[in-house]
Write an enzyme that holds these catalytic residues in place. Structure first.
Site, mmCIF file in Angstrom:
data_model
loop_
_atom_site.group_PDB
_atom_site.id
_atom_site.type_symbol
_atom_site.label_atom_id
_atom_site.label_comp_id
_atom_site.label_asym_id
_atom_site.label_seq_id
_atom_site.Cartn_x
_atom_site.Cartn_y
_atom_site.Cartn_z
ATOM 1 N N GLN A 164 -8.332 35.641 78.003
ATOM 2 C CA GLN A 164 -7.094 34.779 77.957
ATOM 3 C C GLN A 164 -5.880 35.574 77.495
ATOM 4 O O GLN A 164 -4.743 35.529 77.950
ATOM 5 C CB GLN A 164 -7.208 33.400 77.358
ATOM 6 C CG GLN A 164 -6.171 32.592 77.048
ATOM 7 C CD GLN A 164 -5.634 31.763 78.229
ATOM 8 O OE1 GLN A 164 -6.428 30.725 78.527
ATOM 9 N NE2 GLN A 164 -4.605 31.935 78.619
ATOM 10 N N ASP A 179 -8.366 23.712 88.204
ATOM 11 C CA ASP A 179 -7.709 24.336 87.119
ATOM 12 C C ASP A 179 -7.982 23.697 85.728
ATOM 13 O O ASP A 179 -8.731 24.243 84.696
ATOM 14 C CB ASP A 179 -6.276 25.043 87.149
ATOM 15 C CG ASP A 179 -5.752 26.085 86.420
ATOM 16 O OD1 ASP A 179 -6.629 26.725 85.718
ATOM 17 O OD2 ASP A 179 -4.789 26.627 86.270
ATOM 18 N N GLU A 206 -0.097 35.058 88.119
ATOM 19 C CA GLU A 206 0.306 33.495 87.862
ATOM 20 C C GLU A 206 1.602 33.803 87.235
ATOM 21 O O GLU A 206 1.923 33.571 85.930
ATOM 22 C CB GLU A 206 -0.773 33.056 86.991
ATOM 23 C CG GLU A 206 -0.329 31.482 86.968
ATOM 24 C CD GLU A 206 -1.338 30.859 86.110
ATOM 25 O OE1 GLU A 206 -2.343 31.306 85.341
ATOM 26 O OE2 GLU A 206 -1.363 29.410 85.746
ATOM 27 N N HIS A 254 -12.167 26.812 90.514
ATOM 28 C CA HIS A 254 -11.490 27.362 89.388
ATOM 29 C C HIS A 254 -11.113 26.135 88.297
ATOM 30 O O HIS A 254 -10.505 25.429 88.737
ATOM 31 C CB HIS A 254 -9.950 28.005 89.958
ATOM 32 C CG HIS A 254 -9.313 28.743 88.816
ATOM 33 N ND1 HIS A 254 -9.130 30.048 88.734
ATOM 34 C CD2 HIS A 254 -8.831 28.314 87.645
ATOM 35 C CE1 HIS A 254 -8.416 30.436 87.693
ATOM 36 N NE2 HIS A 254 -8.172 29.531 87.111
ATOM 37 N N HIS A 305 -7.484 35.712 87.009
ATOM 38 C CA HIS A 305 -5.966 35.038 87.250
ATOM 39 C C HIS A 305 -5.080 36.175 87.547
ATOM 40 O O HIS A 305 -5.168 37.173 86.857
ATOM 41 C CB HIS A 305 -5.615 34.495 85.813
ATOM 42 C CG HIS A 305 -6.425 33.189 85.182
ATOM 43 N ND1 HIS A 305 -7.626 33.158 85.122
ATOM 44 C CD2 HIS A 305 -5.841 31.968 85.134
ATOM 45 C CE1 HIS A 305 -8.196 31.968 84.927
ATOM 46 N NE2 HIS A 305 -6.955 31.308 84.981
ATOM 47 N N HIS A 315 -11.364 25.029 83.774
ATOM 48 C CA HIS A 315 -11.570 25.799 82.352
ATOM 49 C C HIS A 315 -12.092 24.842 81.703
ATOM 50 O O HIS A 315 -11.591 23.760 81.114
ATOM 51 C CB HIS A 315 -10.055 26.059 81.941
ATOM 52 C CG HIS A 315 -9.473 27.236 82.433
ATOM 53 N ND1 HIS A 315 -9.515 28.452 81.846
ATOM 54 C CD2 HIS A 315 -8.660 27.353 83.623
ATOM 55 C CE1 HIS A 315 -8.767 29.395 82.675
ATOM 56 N NE2 HIS A 315 -8.296 28.575 83.693
#
Ligand code: FE2
Length: 424
Positions: A152, A309, A213, A57, A210, A59
């Site tokens: 997102q 992350d 969260e 995971h 996701h 970005h």
């Protein structure tokens, strides 16, 4: 005559005195005291040799952007999202490529040779998608980059997200993402999970969302994710990332939820560094830890990974691409200090994420790719404790990174001249 032999290694499963013979791109043989010469040799006496680290995971589109256009003053998730919104219009494809390639250099140095990265598809230009597809091809000789189409700003909430997500998949993005807890209602969140899982079934793709969260104990999209996974026969192909609301859920409810997740063979990715810092921000004291129930999920037979992350981006100012940092934090936050539990934390940054990504030829057996890391560590627990140096990193049988071992020279009366932070 082998191309390369690694001699006298300790393996993560506890075997020691092991030789690993490499021919071309693959492991040819593996065992104690292997006969036969090799053109090159690496002496791994006292060292742990493992398949590479894997980050399930990440970005990559935002990494190493720390300070652009400003820093996150509060360090909160919401200011991070606002900051990313400020940065997005300023991004260029070249700049994203340059940052991502630099991050991959760091990753290689740390023996991290496979990364699943989410890529934001809410920008109609799909700038980051084009950039990371380019990066995926450029790093292929040394690193496996898997991309997730990540809405997102919400799959249903953001006007063009649904169309953009399909455009990203048409361009070659590998995995379907989602963010149900960010939709405007619980019903919309559940609807987004259903639609995205149906899209995955139609296209024969994996899913990594996701999911939940949040510190809200009633954020229960993971239930829908597991249910839809079963309904559509997607078992083993769907991952729930973060799942932080599980930390706060009612225990009776969780006793029903975890068996459903196990039946769906849901994959789980916890991100302990970011979750321990971003969750629990509305709490006074006691403050919740914000990590999902990792030991309980592992006990139920689920495949659980620790991801990073974020590294040096709007959400997290720290990090060096060393995923042992995530294992170390996860171990501590999850109170996984038993001997078996600590070893499981090493698997959570190696073989478990490799299974989640579906990596081909990963492992320590004849026929597997010779993708290996020689660590200055005695065993997996020692590797986590010391965030051990990666002395040699191999990809397809070739050394692609080297780091000198760590020793410290002392100048003290009546004491040794050096310390290496071990008991021996
Ligand atoms: Fe994430």
């Amino acid at each position: 005559m082998f191309d390369l032999a690694i001699r006298n290694a300790t393996l993560p499963d506890g075997r020691d005195g092991i030789d690993i013979a490499i021919q071309g791109e693959r492991i040819a043989d593996l065992g104690p005291g292997l006969e036969g010469d090799a053109a090159n040799e690496i002496d791994a006496t006292g060292c742990l040799v493992t398949p590479p680290f894997v980050d399930a995971h990440f970005h990559m589109d935002s990494t190493l952007s720390y300070g652009k256009p400003r820093t996150n003053q509060s360090g909160t998730l919401l200011e991070g999202i606002a900051l990313w919104g400020e940065l997005k219009p300023l991004l260029t494809q070249e700049e994203i490529v340059e940052r991502a390639l630099r991050y991959c250099d760091w990753a290689v140095g740390q023996g991290l040779l496979a990364i699943r990265s989410h890529v934001d598809i809410c920008d109609d230009r799909l700038l980051a998608v084009d950039a990371l597809l380019d990066v995926r091809e450029r790093v292929k000789p040394y690193l496996d980059l898997q991309l997730v189409a990540f809405p997102q700003d919400g799959y249903l909430r953001s006007p063009n997200a649904a169309a953009n997500l399909e455009r990203a998949l048409d361009k070659g993005v590998d995995v379907i993402g989602g963010i149900p807890h960010f939709e405007r209602s619980m019903a919309d969140g559940a609807a987004s999970v259903r639609s995205l899982c149906e899209l995955a079934a139609e296209r024969g793709l994996m899913v990594d969302m996701h999911c939940d969260e949040s510190d809200d104990p009633l954020s229960r999209h993971v239930e829908t994710l597991a249910f839809e996974t079963k309904r559509l026969g997607l078992n083993g192909r769907v991952a729930g990332s973060h799942l932080t609301s599980m930390h706060s859920m009612d225990n009776y409810y969780v006793s029903k939820l975890i068996p459903l997740m196990a039946e769906a063979e849901l994959r789980v990715v916890a991100n302990p560094l970011i979750n321990i810092t971003l969750q629990g921000r509305h709490d006074t004291y006691p403050k919740r830890r914000g990590m999902t129930r990792v030991p309980e999920l592992m006990d139920a037979g689920l495949v659980v990974a620790f991801g990073q992350d974020c590294i040096m981006d709007p959400w997290y100012a720290l990090g060096t691409a060393d995923i042992l940092d995530a294992a170390y934090m996860g171990l501590n936050v999850g109170q996984m200090t038993g001997q078996d539990a600590m070893r499981r934390c090493f698997k959570a940054v190696t073989e478990n994420p490799a299974a989640i990504l579906g990596l081909d030829g990963y492992g320590l057996a004849p026929g597997c790719y010779a993708d290996l890391v020689v660590l200055q560590a005695q065993d997996p627990v020692d590797a986590i404790r010391r965030r051990a140096r990666r002395l040699h990193v191999l990809r397809r049988g070739r050394v692609i990174a080297k780091t000198a071992p760590l020793t410290t020279e002392l100048n003290l009366p009546g004491r040794p001249a050096q310390v290496d932070y071990t008991l021996s």
